[in-house]
Write an enzyme that holds these catalytic residues in place. Structure first.
Site, PDB file in Angstrom:
ATOM      1  N   GLY A  46       2.815   3.629   4.164  1.00 26.88           N
ATOM      2  CA  GLY A  46       2.052   2.324   4.038  1.00 26.88           C
ATOM      3  C   GLY A  46       0.749   2.450   4.632  1.00 26.88           C
ATOM      4  N   SER A  47      -0.016   1.196   4.359  1.00 33.06           N
ATOM      5  CA  SER A  47      -1.381   1.351   4.651  1.00 33.06           C
ATOM      6  C   SER A  47      -1.508   0.946   6.281  1.00 33.06           C
ATOM      7  CB  SER A  47      -1.974   0.046   3.944  1.00 33.06           C
ATOM      8  OG  SER A  47      -1.452  -1.029   4.264  1.00 33.06           O
ATOM      9  N   THR A  48      -0.548   0.323   6.942  1.00 34.42           N
ATOM     10  CA  THR A  48      -0.636   0.265   8.383  1.00 34.42           C
ATOM     11  C   THR A  48      -0.470   1.490   9.363  1.00 34.42           C
ATOM     12  OG1 THR A  48       0.215  -1.907   7.854  1.00 34.42           O
ATOM     13  CG2 THR A  48       0.084  -1.628  10.278  1.00 34.42           C
ATOM     14  N   GLY A  59       5.729   0.482   8.993  1.00 35.12           N
ATOM     15  CA  GLY A  59       5.092  -0.891   8.438  1.00 35.12           C
ATOM     16  C   GLY A  59       6.350  -1.634   7.989  1.00 35.12           C
ATOM     17  N   ALA A  60       5.971  -3.046   7.555  1.00 36.05           N
ATOM     18  CA  ALA A  60       7.009  -3.855   6.889  1.00 36.05           C
ATOM     19  C   ALA A  60       6.108  -4.664   5.911  1.00 36.05           C
ATOM     20  CB  ALA A  60       7.613  -4.620   7.809  1.00 36.05           C
ATOM     21  N   GLY A 101       9.637  -1.503   1.494  1.00 36.76           N
ATOM     22  CA  GLY A 101       9.503  -0.810   0.211  1.00 36.76           C
ATOM     23  C   GLY A 101       8.743  -1.241  -0.814  1.00 36.76           C
ATOM     24  N   GLY A 102       7.677  -1.923  -0.176  1.00 40.95           N
ATOM     25  CA  GLY A 102       6.751  -2.330  -1.180  1.00 40.95           C
ATOM     26  C   GLY A 102       5.950  -1.181  -1.979  1.00 40.95           C
ATOM     27  N   GLY A 103       5.936   0.010  -1.043  1.00 35.70           N
ATOM     28  CA  GLY A 103       5.417   1.077  -1.584  1.00 35.70           C
ATOM     29  C   GLY A 103       6.306   2.112  -1.869  1.00 35.70           C
ATOM     30  N   GLU A 143      12.222   6.057   4.650  1.00 33.19           N
ATOM     31  CA  GLU A 143      12.038   5.329   5.524  1.00 33.19           C
ATOM     32  C   GLU A 143      13.469   5.080   6.821  1.00 33.19           C
ATOM     33  OE1 GLU A 143       7.906   3.057   4.623  1.00 33.19           O
ATOM     34  OE2 GLU A 143       9.994   2.050   4.196  1.00 33.19           O
TER      35      GLU A 143
HETATM   36  O1  LIG Z   1       7.533   1.396   0.946  1.00 28.84           O
HETATM   37  C1  LIG Z   1       6.739   1.143   1.689  1.00 28.84           C
HETATM   38  C2  LIG Z   1       6.795   1.037   3.026  1.00 28.84           C
HETATM   39  O2  LIG Z   1       8.172   0.194   3.480  1.00 28.84           O
HETATM   40  C3  LIG Z   1       5.807   0.238   3.825  1.00 28.84           C
HETATM   41  O3  LIG Z   1       5.831   0.497   5.313  1.00 28.84           O
HETATM   42  C4  LIG Z   1       5.618  -1.445   3.616  1.00 28.84           C
HETATM   43  O4  LIG Z   1       5.543  -1.652   2.274  1.00 28.84           O
HETATM   44  C5  LIG Z   1       4.372  -2.044   4.625  1.00 28.84           C
HETATM   45  O5  LIG Z   1       3.082  -1.055   4.076  1.00 28.84           O
HETATM   46  P1  LIG Z   1       1.871  -1.823   4.191  1.00 28.84           P
HETATM   47  O6  LIG Z   1       1.462  -1.328   5.684  1.00 28.84           O
HETATM   48  O7  LIG Z   1       0.698  -0.907   3.404  1.00 28.84           O
HETATM   49  O8  LIG Z   1       1.713  -3.437   4.234  1.00 28.84           O
END
Ligand SMILES: O=C[C@H](O)[C@H](O)[C@H](O)COP(=O)(O)O
Length: 238
Positions: free
Chosen positions: A34-36, A87-88, A100-102, A108
């Protein structure tokens, strides 16, 4: 909609601090997705922790590790990890996570489970009191492609009563296909009121044939760093 720069700065704060506080050179580190998490890798690199052995949780995080010039491994070579930082999409008051947004929830969860500790890094928008308060897209559920229609049907009925839709790709015709060749359903819910209900769902979802993994991470983390808009960090731990 929250300002992108504010969000990005908050992610950076959380990612940097989590590494400074929790990672030592030479440790075996699971790298979330993810982006973080980008900022987690940036900080490991900046600190010169070149003896860390990094295990990725997706194609994206593998690329981050390679581009940073860090040591890349996998669970067959490094089956036990000291820590994973990930991330979450949401963290509620009981440390229930939606991830799982990504679309990376399967790897993970496997990597987090292989770790002594899972530390979460997130911006302030992920900080919830109630489950599902901020994340409205539903629980990501990774399914085998041949099973997605019966699973959607089953999820719509008791005891689940979830409204699941197939996640569609943006710059490709058709569905999102995960790094593992599966589809992702996003399952929204009317009410999941008690911790007991959430924990029951956590188990029941896994019992459906064709469900490979889902984005509920229950009792998996005790430490969450939330970057704030004012440049501070809110650390929640138990
Ligand atoms: O499938 C993606 C993961 O679970 C990410 O860790 C989660 O979606 C958070 O991503 P972001 O840091 O981009 O908000």
């Amino acid at each position: 909609m929250a300002d992108k720069k504010l969000l990005d700065d908050a992610k950076k704060l959380a990612g940097y601090r989590a590494v400074e506080d929790n990672v030592k050179n030479g440790q075996r580190v699971g790298i979330g997705s993810g982006s973080t998490v980008k900022y987690v890798v940036d900080k490991i690199k900046e600190l010169g922790y070149t003896d860390c052995i990094c295990v990725p949780t997706s194609f994206q995080s593998r690329q981050l590790i390679i581009e940073a010039g860090l040591k890349l491994s996998d669970l067959s070579i490094t089956p036990e990890l000291d820590i994973t930082i990930d991330g979450a999409d949401e963290v509620d008051q009981h440390f229930n996570l939606i991830k799982g947004g990504g679309g990376c929830q399967l790897q993970e969860k496997i990597v987090a489970h292989a770790s002594k500790e899972l530390v979460i890094v997130a911006d302030y928008s992920k900080d919830s009191v109630e489950f599902g308060q901020n994340w409205k897209k539903g629980i990501p559920i990774e399914v085998h492609p041949m099973a997605y229609v019966p699973i959607i049907k089953q999820l719509s009925q008791a005891p689940f009563n979830l409204k699941a839709t197939l996640r569609m790709a943006v710059n490709k015709a058709g569905p999102v296909v995960t790094d593992n060749g599966n589809f992702v359903l996003d399952a929204t819910f009317q009410s999941l009121n008690s911790q007991h209900e959430i924990e029951k769902l956590n188990v029941q979802l896994k019992m459906i044939p064709g469900v490979v993994e889902h984005g509920l991470f229950i009792n998996m983390t005790k430490k969450v760093y939330f970057g704030q808009t004012d440049g501070t960090i809110k650390l929640r731990s138990k």
